[in-house]
Structures are given as C-alpha cells and as structure tokens.
Design a protein around this motif. Structure first.
Motif, PDB file in Angstrom:
ATOM      1  N   SER A  50       0.828  -1.208   0.000  1.00 46.87           N
ATOM      2  CA  SER A  50       0.000   0.000   0.000  1.00 46.87           C
ATOM      3  C   SER A  50       0.860   1.254   0.000  1.00 46.87           C
ATOM      4  O   SER A  50       0.506   2.272  -0.621  1.00 46.87           O
ATOM      5  CB  SER A  50      -0.931   0.002   1.221  1.00 46.87           C
ATOM      6  OG  SER A  50      -1.873  -1.051   1.132  1.00 46.87           O
ATOM      7  N   SER A 101      -9.203   4.158  -1.868  1.00 44.97           N
ATOM      8  CA  SER A 101      -9.172   3.284  -0.698  1.00 44.97           C
ATOM      9  C   SER A 101     -10.456   3.548   0.055  1.00 44.97           C
ATOM     10  O   SER A 101     -11.108   4.587  -0.149  1.00 44.97           O
ATOM     11  CB  SER A 101      -7.957   3.564   0.202  1.00 44.97           C
ATOM     12  OG  SER A 101      -8.119   4.785   0.909  1.00 44.97           O
ATOM     13  N   ASP A 157      -6.563   0.506  -3.498  1.00 45.01           N
ATOM     14  CA  ASP A 157      -6.004  -0.151  -2.321  1.00 45.01           C
ATOM     15  C   ASP A 157      -7.093  -0.964  -1.629  1.00 45.01           C
ATOM     16  O   ASP A 157      -7.998  -0.421  -1.003  1.00 45.01           O
ATOM     17  CB  ASP A 157      -5.441   0.893  -1.352  1.00 45.01           C
ATOM     18  CG  ASP A 157      -4.632   0.262  -0.227  1.00 45.01           C
ATOM     19  OD1 ASP A 157      -4.329  -0.952  -0.306  1.00 45.01           O
ATOM     20  OD2 ASP A 157      -4.303   0.970   0.741  1.00 45.01           O
ATOM     21  N   GLU A 158      -7.043  -2.270  -1.814  1.00 43.01           N
ATOM     22  CA  GLU A 158      -7.982  -3.221  -1.226  1.00 43.01           C
ATOM     23  C   GLU A 158      -9.438  -2.825  -1.471  1.00 43.01           C
ATOM     24  O   GLU A 158     -10.209  -2.606  -0.532  1.00 43.01           O
ATOM     25  CB  GLU A 158      -7.705  -3.387   0.273  1.00 43.01           C
ATOM     26  CG  GLU A 158      -6.303  -3.915   0.547  1.00 43.01           C
ATOM     27  CD  GLU A 158      -6.025  -4.174   2.024  1.00 43.01           C
ATOM     28  OE1 GLU A 158      -6.995  -4.207   2.811  1.00 43.01           O
ATOM     29  OE2 GLU A 158      -4.851  -4.332   2.381  1.00 43.01           O
TER      30      GLU A 158
END
Length: 240
Positions: A50, A101, A157-158
């Motif tokens: 990240s 994110s 990010d995720e």
C-alpha cells in the motif's frame, strides 16, 4: 498502457531506520515493469504494497482525497516520503487518474454530496444518486462504473473491503471491460482471490524480496481459500 515502469531510487533514501525505508524489499527491488493493463500487488500486511501504491499515485501527481491528519502521539517524519524516491516511466506522457481506498472514498463521497447541495447535476456523473445515501457497496460500484470509463491510470487499495463476493465479481468484470477498451490501466493492492483471478493480469508478490511476479495459483490467497473450500474440516473445531 500509461505507466511502463517504476524505478526505486534506493541510493537516495534519506534513512534506513524508519518505515518504509527500513524495509529490505525497497532496497533489493530496483524496478517494476508493467506489461499488462491490470497489475496486482499482493502480500501480508506491513510488506509495503500500500505504501508503494500511494507513492506511485503521488509521484504521478494524482490527488488523494483524505481528511487532514489528526493529532498523533508520535509521528514518523518519513512515513509519506517514499513518493520522492520513485521514478515513473510513462508510455506517452503523464496520464491522469485516481486513487481509491475505503478511507479516502468516505471523505470523497461526502465532498461530492456537499457540492451537490448547490449544484445537484454533480450527481449525474454518478448515476444521479447521492453516493452517501446508497449502501456502501452500491455507492462504490456507482463510482467505479463512472470513473473508470475515463482514460487514466487507476490505483486501488484493497477495493474488496466493502464489497460482497457478488460485487467483487462485478468489479472483476468491470476491470476486464475497461482494460480491454485500451484506455484504462489499473494497479491494485488486494487480498481478494476473486479479483486476483482477472485474466491476463500481472501479480507482483511483496512476500518475496526483491518483489517477484507470480502466478495466480501461487498466491497464498488462492491456496488458503482453495484448501479451505475443499478440506474445511481441517480448519474447523472438532464438533464431536
């Protein structure tokens, strides 16, 4: 394709005592080459995926929507400095894009809602509905569908954090469609075995140093989920 390569300028790092410059992976990895429209960063938490994703975003002059940091007991002066030591190599000049994110999206969606108070047409871009009043999963998919139609470089990010498995399949299909259209490039940090199954994607493992490209079936996420689904009795308490 917009971004072809990143180079880590490890000889210029300001310290080797503080995160992220104390991670061996950022000293042993010299560069990453991007050859496919979809690239995944995988690895355990704390491996730096990240951090590198954010550094690429900032080095590419792509804005990250976030609230100002609050008060903290102790600050790491180097925590956000990785961007100054990542060199980006573009295919045809710097491309626009966005960073996603769950934390930054929450702030962004509220900002959009505030804009819509004075100009409701702002919401037309996202299907005509407030991003805040929809369920989190519906809101995310509305954002993804609208944003990724535009030419650009997209960091995520995720993204699976707030998505059901069915919604992850929707996002997987969207990644395939947008990348196949030839205008969108994605770099995604993820733990999702559903998203990682994206056909033709490159997977970079941060569990190896230097960072290595691995196959889908070599990821821990595939192995663990596959093992659990086929032999779940190994993982469950003895019910006898």
């Amino acid at each position: 394709m917009h971004l072809s390569k990143i180079t880590l300028l490890s000889e210029e790092y300001p310290t080797d005592r503080y995160y992220p410059f104390n991670l061996a992976i950022f000293h042993e990895t010299r560069s990453l080459v991007f050859t496919t429209p979809v690239t995944f960063f995988v690895g355990e938490n704390g491996t730096g995926k990240s951090t590198l994703l954010e550094a690429i975003t900032q080095a590419g002059e792509i804005h990250i929507w976030r609230n100002p940091d609050g008060m903290r007991y102790e600050r790491n002066p180097y925590e956000k400095a990785m961007r100054y030591f990542v060199k980006l190599s573009w295919v045809n000049g710097r491309a626009p894009g966005s960073y996603f994110s769950s934390d930054t999206y929450r702030y962004f969606s509220h900002v959009v809602d505030e804009w819509a108070v004075s100009e409701s047409s702002q919401l037309n871009y996202f299907g005509g509905k407030s991003l805040v009043t929809q369920s989190h999963g519906q809101s995310l998919m509305a954002y993804f569908r609208s944003r990724y139609k535009i030419r650009g470089l997209y960091m995520l990010d995720e993204p699976e954090t707030a998505l059901s498995p069915r919604s992850q399949l929707e996002l997987l299909q969207l990644l395939q469609e947008m990348s196949a259209a030839g205008h969108a490039q994605f770099i995604i940090a993820s733990h999702s075995p559903i998203l990682l199954a994206c056909p033709g994607a490159t997977i970079f493992s941060f569990d190896h140093s230097p960072i290595q490209s691995i196959e889908y079936e070599e990821t821990d996420y595939y192995k663990i989920y596959h093992d659990f689904m086929t032999q779940r009795e190994k993982y469950l308490p003895n019910s006898e």
